[in-house]
Write a protein that holds these residues in place. Structure first.
Motif, PDB file in Angstrom:
ATOM      1  N   GLY A   1       0.787  -1.220   0.000  1.00 44.21           N
ATOM      2  CA  GLY A   1       0.000   0.000   0.000  1.00 44.21           C
ATOM      3  C   GLY A   1       0.820   1.272   0.000  1.00 44.21           C
ATOM      4  O   GLY A   1       0.269   2.361  -0.131  1.00 44.21           O
ATOM      5  N   ALA A   2       2.136   1.149   0.180  1.00 39.15           N
ATOM      6  CA  ALA A   2       3.011   2.330   0.176  1.00 39.15           C
ATOM      7  C   ALA A   2       3.796   2.378  -1.134  1.00 39.15           C
ATOM      8  O   ALA A   2       3.836   1.407  -1.891  1.00 39.15           O
ATOM      9  CB  ALA A   2       3.972   2.286   1.360  1.00 39.15           C
ATOM     10  N   GLN A   3       4.432   3.516  -1.399  1.00 38.50           N
ATOM     11  CA  GLN A   3       5.224   3.613  -2.621  1.00 38.50           C
ATOM     12  C   GLN A   3       6.461   2.719  -2.508  1.00 38.50           C
ATOM     13  O   GLN A   3       6.968   2.481  -1.406  1.00 38.50           O
ATOM     14  CB  GLN A   3       5.636   5.058  -2.871  1.00 38.50           C
ATOM     15  CG  GLN A   3       6.600   5.642  -1.855  1.00 38.50           C
ATOM     16  CD  GLN A   3       6.887   7.110  -2.136  1.00 38.50           C
ATOM     17  OE1 GLN A   3       6.191   8.002  -1.646  1.00 38.50           O
ATOM     18  NE2 GLN A   3       7.905   7.369  -2.907  1.00 38.50           N
ATOM     19  N   PRO A   4       6.947   2.203  -3.616  1.00 37.82           N
ATOM     20  CA  PRO A   4       8.130   1.331  -3.565  1.00 37.82           C
ATOM     21  C   PRO A   4       9.390   2.101  -3.224  1.00 37.82           C
ATOM     22  O   PRO A   4       9.456   3.323  -3.423  1.00 37.82           O
ATOM     23  CB  PRO A   4       8.203   0.753  -4.986  1.00 37.82           C
ATOM     24  CG  PRO A   4       7.484   1.736  -5.843  1.00 37.82           C
ATOM     25  CD  PRO A   4       6.429   2.364  -4.989  1.00 37.82           C
ATOM     26  N   LEU A   5      10.363   1.382  -2.673  1.00 37.00           N
ATOM     27  CA  LEU A   5      11.675   1.967  -2.406  1.00 37.00           C
ATOM     28  C   LEU A   5      12.509   1.806  -3.666  1.00 37.00           C
ATOM     29  O   LEU A   5      12.842   0.690  -4.057  1.00 37.00           O
ATOM     30  CB  LEU A   5      12.347   1.259  -1.231  1.00 37.00           C
ATOM     31  CG  LEU A   5      13.785   1.691  -0.925  1.00 37.00           C
ATOM     32  CD1 LEU A   5      13.840   3.152  -0.495  1.00 37.00           C
ATOM     33  CD2 LEU A   5      14.394   0.793   0.148  1.00 37.00           C
ATOM     34  N   ARG A   6      12.825   2.920  -4.305  1.00 35.09           N
ATOM     35  CA  ARG A   6      13.609   2.864  -5.538  1.00 35.09           C
ATOM     36  C   ARG A   6      14.944   3.555  -5.296  1.00 35.09           C
ATOM     37  O   ARG A   6      15.016   4.784  -5.231  1.00 35.09           O
ATOM     38  CB  ARG A   6      12.858   3.530  -6.684  1.00 35.09           C
ATOM     39  CG  ARG A   6      11.522   2.865  -6.994  1.00 35.09           C
ATOM     40  CD  ARG A   6      11.095   3.081  -8.433  1.00 35.09           C
ATOM     41  NE  ARG A   6       9.815   2.477  -8.738  1.00 35.09           N
ATOM     42  CZ  ARG A   6       9.631   1.192  -8.988  1.00 35.09           C
ATOM     43  NH1 ARG A   6      10.659   0.374  -8.958  1.00 35.09           N
ATOM     44  NH2 ARG A   6       8.421   0.721  -9.274  1.00 35.09           N
TER      45      ARG A   6
ATOM     46  N   ARG B   1      23.479 -11.296   0.950  1.00 32.64           N
ATOM     47  CA  ARG B   1      22.678 -11.992   1.955  1.00 32.64           C
ATOM     48  C   ARG B   1      21.588 -11.020   2.425  1.00 32.64           C
ATOM     49  O   ARG B   1      21.853  -9.832   2.576  1.00 32.64           O
ATOM     50  CB  ARG B   1      23.545 -12.401   3.152  1.00 32.64           C
ATOM     51  CG  ARG B   1      24.622 -13.429   2.827  1.00 32.64           C
ATOM     52  CD  ARG B   1      25.684 -13.471   3.923  1.00 32.64           C
ATOM     53  NE  ARG B   1      26.442 -12.220   3.958  1.00 32.64           N
ATOM     54  CZ  ARG B   1      26.946 -11.671   5.065  1.00 32.64           C
ATOM     55  NH1 ARG B   1      26.762 -12.255   6.239  1.00 32.64           N
ATOM     56  NH2 ARG B   1      27.633 -10.545   5.008  1.00 32.64           N
ATOM     57  N   THR B   2      20.381 -11.527   2.641  1.00 31.96           N
ATOM     58  CA  THR B   2      19.277 -10.647   3.041  1.00 31.96           C
ATOM     59  C   THR B   2      18.570 -11.208   4.279  1.00 31.96           C
ATOM     60  O   THR B   2      18.548 -12.417   4.502  1.00 31.96           O
ATOM     61  CB  THR B   2      18.255 -10.456   1.906  1.00 31.96           C
ATOM     62  OG1 THR B   2      17.664 -11.720   1.588  1.00 31.96           O
ATOM     63  CG2 THR B   2      18.904  -9.853   0.672  1.00 31.96           C
ATOM     64  N   VAL B   3      17.984 -10.294   5.042  1.00 31.41           N
ATOM     65  CA  VAL B   3      17.213 -10.658   6.238  1.00 31.41           C
ATOM     66  C   VAL B   3      15.927  -9.837   6.234  1.00 31.41           C
ATOM     67  O   VAL B   3      15.971  -8.609   6.106  1.00 31.41           O
ATOM     68  CB  VAL B   3      18.019 -10.368   7.529  1.00 31.41           C
ATOM     69  CG1 VAL B   3      17.166 -10.662   8.763  1.00 31.41           C
ATOM     70  CG2 VAL B   3      19.300 -11.206   7.570  1.00 31.41           C
ATOM     71  N   ASP B   4      14.770 -10.507   6.373  1.00 26.44           N
ATOM     72  CA  ASP B   4      13.497  -9.780   6.387  1.00 26.44           C
ATOM     73  C   ASP B   4      13.266  -9.136   7.757  1.00 26.44           C
ATOM     74  O   ASP B   4      13.986  -9.396   8.725  1.00 26.44           O
ATOM     75  CB  ASP B   4      12.338 -10.700   5.989  1.00 26.44           C
ATOM     76  CG  ASP B   4      12.070 -11.800   7.013  1.00 26.44           C
ATOM     77  OD1 ASP B   4      11.786 -11.462   8.179  1.00 26.44           O
ATOM     78  OD2 ASP B   4      12.148 -12.994   6.663  1.00 26.44           O
TER      79      ASP B   4
ATOM     80  N   PRO C   1       5.080  -6.766   2.451  1.00 30.78           N
ATOM     81  CA  PRO C   1       5.345  -8.202   2.324  1.00 30.78           C
ATOM     82  C   PRO C   1       6.645  -8.610   3.021  1.00 30.78           C
ATOM     83  O   PRO C   1       7.516  -7.763   3.279  1.00 30.78           O
ATOM     84  CB  PRO C   1       5.478  -8.392   0.809  1.00 30.78           C
ATOM     85  CG  PRO C   1       6.043  -7.090   0.335  1.00 30.78           C
ATOM     86  CD  PRO C   1       5.402  -6.033   1.210  1.00 30.78           C
ATOM     87  N   LEU C   2       6.763  -9.899   3.275  1.00 25.65           N
ATOM     88  CA  LEU C   2       7.944 -10.417   3.946  1.00 25.65           C
ATOM     89  C   LEU C   2       9.176 -10.272   3.067  1.00 25.65           C
ATOM     90  O   LEU C   2      10.256  -9.919   3.539  1.00 25.65           O
ATOM     91  CB  LEU C   2       7.698 -11.888   4.288  1.00 25.65           C
ATOM     92  CG  LEU C   2       8.461 -12.495   5.461  1.00 25.65           C
ATOM     93  CD1 LEU C   2       8.256 -11.694   6.730  1.00 25.65           C
ATOM     94  CD2 LEU C   2       8.036 -13.939   5.663  1.00 25.65           C
ATOM     95  N   ASP C   3       9.017 -10.551   1.790  1.00 20.51           N
ATOM     96  CA  ASP C   3      10.141 -10.459   0.852  1.00 20.51           C
ATOM     97  C   ASP C   3       9.907  -9.247  -0.050  1.00 20.51           C
ATOM     98  O   ASP C   3       9.194  -9.324  -1.042  1.00 20.51           O
ATOM     99  CB  ASP C   3      10.243 -11.748   0.029  1.00 20.51           C
ATOM    100  CG  ASP C   3      11.580 -11.880  -0.682  1.00 20.51           C
ATOM    101  OD1 ASP C   3      12.578 -11.312  -0.195  1.00 20.51           O
ATOM    102  OD2 ASP C   3      11.643 -12.566  -1.724  1.00 20.51           O
ATOM    103  N   THR C   4      10.504  -8.129   0.302  1.00 22.40           N
ATOM    104  CA  THR C   4      10.270  -6.883  -0.421  1.00 22.40           C
ATOM    105  C   THR C   4      11.081  -6.850  -1.722  1.00 22.40           C
ATOM    106  O   THR C   4      12.050  -7.588  -1.890  1.00 22.40           O
ATOM    107  CB  THR C   4      10.665  -5.674   0.439  1.00 22.40           C
ATOM    108  OG1 THR C   4      12.064  -5.755   0.744  1.00 22.40           O
ATOM    109  CG2 THR C   4       9.872  -5.632   1.745  1.00 22.40           C
TER     110      THR C   4
END
Length: 275
Positions: free
Chosen positions: A200-205, A239-242, A224-227
């Motif tokens: 519902g928010a604008q994407p992070l670009r 490596r990523t962490v939610d 979402p969990l996986d943005t």
């Protein structure tokens, strides 16, 4: 402690909070006769409600938007980290009626990273934080405490980032929003602390060309969990962490103080909270 201890999460609004599922899981798991409830409280009623709750059997609260700053002025005892961050997310009601305010967001942030990526070494290089709101302040405090050698920060309204530098000191380096791509160069820890990318928010670009594949990238957003931000970072080898783990870990110290058991943060809890 009351025979049936009560705790809850207070906000305006608060229906979206996952905290009731989280604490209900722990109460059931450890066989504790207690309740954790959502409390929708308008700002103008905050002081009145807060001072009435201990007499109603409440042992403490989590506090969310918009009350995290206001409760500091109403608490009798404020921890150093809550004062530094300028907000509290955890209140303990002492038997003598005094209100103890703490902030466990920074603890939740680092505990999540260490659990999901045990080899993470915050001291290995600069950290880059996107955003300078309340969550960012907790993240900045935690990273500096973990001996990050340099903390870079950018915010759409630069004055908020400048304020963090003024309060947190020489290791903080402020970048203009237009320079975010440059800010990521050589960073070993990268954090999105904004709500951009949330449902519902604008994407992070942000341009990720300079992002090192050795960087650990995390997003405080968990719906979402996986943005998109995490997916793009992974496509570059990072490596990523939610962000869900931060919510889970920040809750543990409060639960322990209220109900007397240090709870576990594990896969079963994640499933319970995700519903």
């Amino acid at each position: 402690m009351p025979a049936l201890p009560l705790a809850g999460v207070m906000g305006w609004p608060v229906a979206h909070s996952r905290s009731p599922q989280l604490h209900r899981h722990w109460l059931d798991r450890y066989g504790i006769r207690g309740h954790y409830v959502p409390l929708t409280v308008a700002p103008e009623h905050l002081a009145q409600v807060l001072h009435a709750l201990p007499r109603a059997g409440f042992v403490g609260l989590n506090v969310t938007i918009p009350h995290k700053q206001a409760v500091l002025a109403l608490a009798d005892v404020v921890t150093d980290r809550a004062a530094l961050i300028g907000a509290a997310n955890t209140l303990i009601f002492r038997p003598d009626g005094r209100i103890h305010a703490d902030n466990t967001d920074g603890y939740g942030f680092t505990a999540n990273l260490f659990q999901q990526q045990p080899e993470w070494n915050p001291a290995a290089g600069p950290a880059a934080v996107i955003g300078a709101g309340g969550a960012a302040r907790a993240v900045v405090a935690a990273l500096l405490e973990c001996h990050v050698p340099e903390l870079r920060i950018a915010n759409r309204t630069r004055i908020r980032a400048d304020q963090i530098k003024a309060e947190f000191g020489a290791r903080v380096v402020v970048y203009d929003w237009a320079q975010i791509g440059n800010m990521l160069e050589g960073a070993t820890t990268v954090v999105n602390s904004t709500s951009m990318g949330m449902e519902g928010a604008q994407p992070l670009r942000v341009p990720l060309d300079a992002l090192s594949p050795d960087a650990l990238v995390t997003d405080l957003v968990y719906t979402p969990l996986d943005t998109l931000f995490l997916r793009e970072a992974r496509s570059r080898g990072c490596r990523t962490v939610d962000g869900l783990g931060m919510l889970l870990h920040q809750a543990a110290p409060g639960f322990e103080r209220w109900f007397g058991v240090r709870p576990q943060v594990d896969d079963a809890l994640r499933v319970a909270v995700l519903g």
